[in-house]
Design an enzyme around this catalytic site. Structure first.
Site, PDB file in Angstrom:
ATOM      1  N   CYS A 269      37.801  52.636  17.042  1.00 26.66           N
ATOM      2  CA  CYS A 269      37.826  54.367  17.541  1.00 26.66           C
ATOM      3  C   CYS A 269      35.806  54.371  17.747  1.00 26.66           C
ATOM      4  CB  CYS A 269      37.775  55.136  16.596  1.00 26.66           C
ATOM      5  SG  CYS A 269      37.079  55.114  15.077  1.00 26.66           S
TER       6      CYS A 269
ATOM      7  N   ARG B  58      34.722  51.258  18.937  1.00 29.28           N
ATOM      8  CA  ARG B  58      33.992  50.148  19.468  1.00 29.28           C
ATOM      9  C   ARG B  58      35.125  49.061  20.232  1.00 29.28           C
ATOM     10  NH1 ARG B  58      30.597  47.313  17.553  1.00 29.28           N
ATOM     11  NH2 ARG B  58      30.244  48.777  15.544  1.00 29.28           N
TER      12      ARG B  58
ATOM     13  N   GLU C 253      30.472  51.205   5.733  1.00 28.55           N
ATOM     14  CA  GLU C 253      32.485  51.345   6.259  1.00 28.55           C
ATOM     15  C   GLU C 253      32.847  49.980   5.771  1.00 28.55           C
ATOM     16  OE1 GLU C 253      34.069  51.579   8.470  1.00 28.55           O
ATOM     17  OE2 GLU C 253      33.091  50.808  10.047  1.00 28.55           O
ATOM     18  N   GLY C 254      33.638  50.317   5.478  1.00 20.21           N
ATOM     19  CA  GLY C 254      34.766  49.024   4.299  1.00 20.21           C
ATOM     20  C   GLY C 254      36.244  48.790   5.336  1.00 20.21           C
ATOM     21  N   GLN C 255      36.120  50.252   6.476  1.00 19.15           N
ATOM     22  CA  GLN C 255      37.820  49.832   7.469  1.00 19.15           C
ATOM     23  C   GLN C 255      36.969  48.924   8.322  1.00 19.15           C
ATOM     24  OE1 GLN C 255      39.035  53.438   8.988  1.00 19.15           O
ATOM     25  NE2 GLN C 255      40.550  53.150  10.003  1.00 19.15           N
TER      26      GLN C 255
ATOM     27  N   GLY D 201      48.527  62.997  11.678  1.00 17.11           N
ATOM     28  CA  GLY D 201      48.785  61.523  11.442  1.00 17.11           C
ATOM     29  C   GLY D 201      48.307  61.665  10.079  1.00 17.11           C
TER      30      GLY D 201
ATOM     31  N   GLY E 143      48.092  57.699   9.194  1.00 22.40           N
ATOM     32  CA  GLY E 143      48.046  56.567   9.388  1.00 22.40           C
ATOM     33  C   GLY E 143      46.568  56.369   8.163  1.00 22.40           C
TER      34      GLY E 143
ATOM     35  N   GLY F  60      43.958  58.985   8.436  1.00 22.68           N
ATOM     36  CA  GLY F  60      44.140  59.981   8.129  1.00 22.68           C
ATOM     37  C   GLY F  60      44.055  60.314   6.083  1.00 22.68           C
TER      38      GLY F  60
END
Length: 534
Positions: free
Chosen positions: A132, A134, A196-198, A273, A275, A278
């Site tokens: 979301c 890059r 951030e870990g995601q 959502g 996922g 979410g």
């Protein structure tokens, strides 16, 4: 000696012609919007003339041979330019969400994108990192300038954005700068939300996707795996993750900032959502003290899984068919789906009932999806406010000094991992010379051994004696090669040793006429031409 400009241009033109030559009837796919011609589709059987087909194939083959022959004349131009690792992309720091969403590539389409990129004339390896925040393309390019131009043209065709407009927002990094950038991305240093870990999970997914499709090349695969190591080390060895927030948590924080303070926790929350992102929204709503959230999702299974894991909040499931009804009852609407088209338009927002004055009189849409789930025109509705991922900067700017201090701590680890990767890549340069020198020596050994055995005669040799003579010849070759090969092995950790190793490599190439560099380039060009024609 460097080939002349004319010769170089001719070689490039010949190569381009051969690489793009295709037998009639072949096709190439592109990940780009489908364009309608507006006319009626013709039906019928396409007839093929075998003679014409053979002729075209012959012309293509001749063009291929001509390109390779011309290339041999001016190969010095490529040999002076080592294959480059490059990253071409845009991020939340360089481009608005309106542009990023046009370039976004769904995860299931990454293998197809890699296939298309590696079919470009000057691209050997490729990987796609699309999130979301890059959209970045990592490549190994046979030629820096030509490779970059081909990738930008591909991005332009895919998105429908003119290349000139794209260039205003793109960043391009080469070799160590490109590698460092990926390591920083994996460590969360380039994220909108530091640490951030995601993003680390998304970098891992690039590798998994490549393994499943057999797509990633040797250099890109190793670079991404080392980036994962760097990301893990930064999080384990520094406190960069302490107090760090994700895009999802920043979205929750932003929503609560925009609601009246006294009523924030009693607001009706809707999540569309269920996922990964979410799920994180629900997690951070709990952390802020919210007691109830309505979740709209295509299937109930994911919602049940979230409900089972998070017991501290009431989760109410609504099917996708009840989305607008659920939105009419919500004060805050979080959207996080993979939909390619907006879920909410101006008309949808206008049809929703008004919000009570105690909640500020406006319905908040917090859209953390790319492409966006909430159309920008919704902001024209007086009773609605729309926030997307670009608006999260307001939340993360609050702790800027602490972010910078943590980033400096992490850079030491990034530098260590970068040196390790570059040492590995530098060591690859001598491998072709080692192989070619050993092959050269083995050919001489085999030839001379055969002459010797013929002179002695088979009748005069037992199997044991023959084996002893063969082992003697092999032993002599190994002893003679030991010194030169030792001087070609280097771990790259010391720059002086590396320079000497590369000098030794060039000297051996000259002494034994190995012509390794030109042979490698010819092999790469030939592979590209054959792949394109097939």
């Amino acid at each position: 000696m460097m080939a002349s400009t004319t010769s170089a241009t001719a070689a490039a033109a010949a190569f381009g012609a051969a690489a793009t030559a295709k037998p009639r009837g072949s096709s190439s796919s592109a990940i780009c919007p489908r364009v309608s011609t507006g006319g009626r589709r013709r039906s019928g059987v396409v007839r093929c003339d075998a003679g014409v087909e053979t002729q075209v194939q012959a012309v293509a083959k001749a063009a291929s041979i001509a390109a390779l022959e011309q290339f041999k004349i001016s190969a010095d131009r490529y040999m002076k330019e080592r294959s480059s690792i490059a990253v071409i992309g845009l991020s939340v720091h360089t481009a608005p969400v309106e542009m990023r969403e046009k370039l976004a590539i769904a995860e299931e389409l990454w293998p197809r994108a890699i296939q298309e990129l590696t079919s470009l004339n000057h691209i050997e390896e490729a990987a796609v990192l699309s999130t979301c925040n890059r959209m970045e393309i990592y490549v190994v390019a046979l030629s820096w300038n030509r490779g970059i131009r081909e990738v930008i043209d591909w991005m332009s065709k895919k998105s429908g954005i003119p290349a000139s407009e794209l260039r205003e927002h793109l960043f391009m990094l080469r070799d160590s700068d490109a590698t460092r950038h990926l390591f920083e991305v994996s460590a969360g240093l380039d994220s909108l939300v530091l640490g951030e870990g995601q993003i680390l999970a998304q970098v891992k997914q690039v590798v998994r996707s490549g393994q499943n499709s057999g797509g990633l090349g040797k250099n890109i695969d190793r670079m991404f795996k080392d980036a994962i190591t760097a990301g893990k080390r930064v999080r384990c060895e520094t406190n960069i993750s302490s107090g760090a927030v994700s895009v999802s948590s920043a979205a929750v924080e932003l929503a609560l900032m925009k609601l009246p303070k006294t009523e924030a926790l009693s607001a009706s929350m809707l999540l569309i959502g269920a996922g990964k992102m979410g799920k994180l929204v629900v997690k951070h709503l709990i952390a802020k003290g919210c007691k109830k959230v309505v979740v709209v999702n295509r299937s109930v299974e994911r919602v049940d899984a979230i409900r089972e894991e998070m017991k501290d909040i009431e989760i109410v499931y609504r099917p996708l068919s009840e989305m607008y009804e659920a939105a009419s009852e919500a004060d805050v609407v979080f959207t996080s789906t993979a939909s390619e088209s907006p879920l909410f338009t101006k008309e949808h927002a206008e049809a929703l009932p008004p919000i009570s004055d105690t909640m500020g009189g406006v319905r908040l849409f917090v859209d953390i999806s790319v492409p966006r789930n909430v159309s920008a025109c919704v902001s024209e509705v007086s009773s609605a406010r729309v926030y997307n991922v670009d608006d999260l900067k307001e939340v993360v700017e609050a702790n800027k000094e602490d972010r910078l201090r943590k980033a400096m701590e992490a850079q030491t680890i990034i530098t260590e991992e970068l040196k390790r990767f570059e040492a590995w890549r530098d060591s690859l340069e001598t491998v072709p010379t080692i192989k070619k020198l050993r092959s050269y020596a083995d050919r001489i050994r085999a030839s001379e051994l055969e002459k010797c055995l013929q002179k002695i005669g088979d009748d005069n040799l037992t199997k044991k004696m023959r084996r002893a003579v063969e082992e003697l010849s092999t032993g002599i070759v190994n002893k003679l090669l030991h010194g030169p090969l030792q001087h070609l092995r280097c771990d790259g950790s010391d720059s002086r040793t590396l320079d000497e190793t590369l000098e030794n490599m060039h000297a051996l190439n000259r002494m034994f006429s190995l012509d390794t560099e030109k042979a490698i380039i010819e092999q790469k060009i030939k592979a590209k031409v054959e792949k394109t024609q097939n």
